[in-house]
Scaffold this active site. Structure first.
Site, PDB file in Angstrom:
ATOM      1  N   CYS A  41     -16.020   4.689  -3.632  1.00 32.57           N
ATOM      2  CA  CYS A  41     -16.623   4.836  -2.311  1.00 32.57           C
ATOM      3  C   CYS A  41     -16.587   6.269  -1.800  1.00 32.57           C
ATOM      4  O   CYS A  41     -17.441   6.669  -1.013  1.00 32.57           O
ATOM      5  CB  CYS A  41     -15.935   3.904  -1.320  1.00 32.57           C
ATOM      6  N   ASP A  84       0.861  -1.185   0.000  1.00 35.65           N
ATOM      7  CA  ASP A  84       0.000   0.000   0.000  1.00 35.65           C
ATOM      8  C   ASP A  84       0.896   1.233   0.000  1.00 35.65           C
ATOM      9  O   ASP A  84       1.837   1.308   0.789  1.00 35.65           O
ATOM     10  CB  ASP A  84      -0.922   0.029   1.224  1.00 35.65           C
ATOM     11  N   ASN A  94      -9.469  -0.512  -7.235  1.00 34.98           N
ATOM     12  CA  ASN A  94      -9.511  -0.020  -8.612  1.00 34.98           C
ATOM     13  C   ASN A  94      -9.340  -1.196  -9.572  1.00 34.98           C
ATOM     14  O   ASN A  94      -8.771  -2.234  -9.230  1.00 34.98           O
ATOM     15  CB  ASN A  94      -8.431   1.043  -8.857  1.00 34.98           C
ATOM     16  N   CYS A 149     -10.989  18.055  -7.236  1.00 39.60           N
ATOM     17  CA  CYS A 149     -12.359  18.545  -7.049  1.00 39.60           C
ATOM     18  C   CYS A 149     -12.727  18.297  -5.589  1.00 39.60           C
ATOM     19  O   CYS A 149     -11.877  18.409  -4.711  1.00 39.60           O
ATOM     20  CB  CYS A 149     -13.328  17.867  -8.025  1.00 39.60           C
ATOM     21  N   LEU A 209     -10.927   6.148   8.903  1.00 39.26           N
ATOM     22  CA  LEU A 209     -11.091   5.514  10.206  1.00 39.26           C
ATOM     23  C   LEU A 209     -12.483   4.932  10.431  1.00 39.26           C
ATOM     24  O   LEU A 209     -12.687   4.144  11.361  1.00 39.26           O
ATOM     25  CB  LEU A 209     -10.750   6.514  11.314  1.00 39.26           C
TER      26      LEU A 209
END
Length: 368
Positions: A187, A61, A130, A331, A70
């Site tokens: 999400c 990661d 993804n 954005c 969290l």
């Protein structure tokens, strides 16, 4: 590391199960599992596999812990905000079971490093969010002949399956082509119930343990679909595609694609930390805010230029940017940025990335 992985006091509840026993626990102790992602799915996977006594746990990661994580990423905490998720995961596992060997890969998994990272593991668990990574991991599993446990979550729903090169279909067999770019919201745009991540991630960890110890009735050749809205589980049988790009070929003929992001039409996203690094080393970096003017006025990243997404291409033409300029677009949370990327491609601008999580992520870590 210590040598207490076989202590009965820790694993006695496993060892009294006839399906696992001491022999199965030894298999877990000798297993090497690679977890792709330390987020919503990776958190419960990492937690339960470490508790189960997996001998070696690799974690891939590149992201950092954000406050918005969290709600569902239970191995992280307020005390690790801003840290690499791999480092935060290391701290968590070390407290939970210090005898597990932990290998950290704080990088974005890509066609350039995936084989080298994965080659020494017995099992891969894909908790990525993804499509490019999912196709990449599936192909890596096929090339290395390693089973892949896959899971995904969306709002109140989740899916789990096992793609085993020797026995059943792979991810490509089920999904030969990725969805159109931008057609599936993430999400951060539509949300996800945190507990659903726990449900799906726990099933993924359960299936991993079953595969390692050799239990029958796994989710090979089956997709398990969960709906939290009506508390319903559904099983769908899947089968090999004899024309699959990857697993239908002989083992020695299987290869990776040149670019999985190109294959999926995805745009490179960068973390807030990497964005701040870019800003510090590139004084000519162009930052575009594609939100509405009133959103921009309510708070923005210093130095950014406001070009609303509904008139993006026209305004971008007025700027008359050099083709080799480096651009970062943001954005609110990322959805509008991804739509604008397709318009940028018409102008031949290639050095473009989007800020993962948008202004929400930047505010939570940097602020004004």
């Amino acid at each position: 590391m210590g040598s207490n992985l076989a202590q009965p006091s820790r694993y006695s509840r496993h060892e009294v199960l006839p399906e696992i026993g001491s022999a199965g626990q030894n298999k877990l102790r000798n297993a090497r599992v690679l977890c792709i992602g330390a987020g919503g799915l990776g958190s419960p996977v990492i937690s339960y596999l470490a508790a189960a006594g997996i001998g070696t746990l690799g974690i891939v990661d590149y992201d950092r812990v954000d406050r918005s994580n969290l709600q569902r990423q239970i191995i992280h905490s307020e005390s690790t905000l801003g840290e690499l998720k791999t480092d935060s995961a290391f701290q968590y596992i070390s407290r939970l079971n210090p005898d597990v060997k932990i290998n950290l890969y704080s990088v974005r998994l890509s066609e350039y490093n995936a084989i080298d990272i994965s080659k020494d593991y017995d099992l891969i668990i894909d908790g990525s969010d993804n499509f490019s990574t999912r196709y990449l991991v599936s192909d890596v599993g096929n090339i290395l002949d390693i089973p892949v446990i896959w899971g995904s979550v969306f709002k109140f729903y989740g899916q789990v399956s096992i793609f085993h090169p020797k026995i059943g279909p792979c991810y490509r067999c089920v999904f030969p082509q990725p969805p159109a770019p931008g057609s599936v919201p993430n999400c951060s745009t539509v949300g996800v119930m945190g507990a659903v991540c726990g449900t799906i991630g726990s099933i993924m960890a359960t299936e991993a343990i079953k595969v390692i110890v050799g239990m029958p009735n796994t989710l090979i050749s089956t997709i398990l679909i969960y709906s939290a809205e009506d508390s319903n589980f559904e099983r769908i049988k899947i089968s090999k595609n004899v024309k699959c790009y990857s697993c239908s070929k002989p083992l020695e003929a299987r290869t990776l694609l040149p670019s999985y992001q190109d294959f999926c039409g995805e745009v490179i996203g960068i973390t807030v930390h990497d964005f701040e690094t870019k800003r510090s080393i590139n004084p000519n970096l162009v930052i575009l805010d594609v939100r509405r003017p009133e959103e921009y006025e309510s708070g923005n990243i210093p130095g950014s230029i406001n070009i609303p997404s509904d008139d993006f291409l026209n305004q971008l033409l007025i700027l008359d940017l050099d083709r080799d300029v480096e651009l970062v677009i943001y954005c609110h949370s990322g959805a509008r940025s991804r739509k604008c990327i397709r318009e940028i491609e018409q102008l031949g601008l290639a050095n473009v990335s989007i800020l993962d999580g948008g202004i929400l992520a930047w505010n939570s870590i940097v602020g004004v």
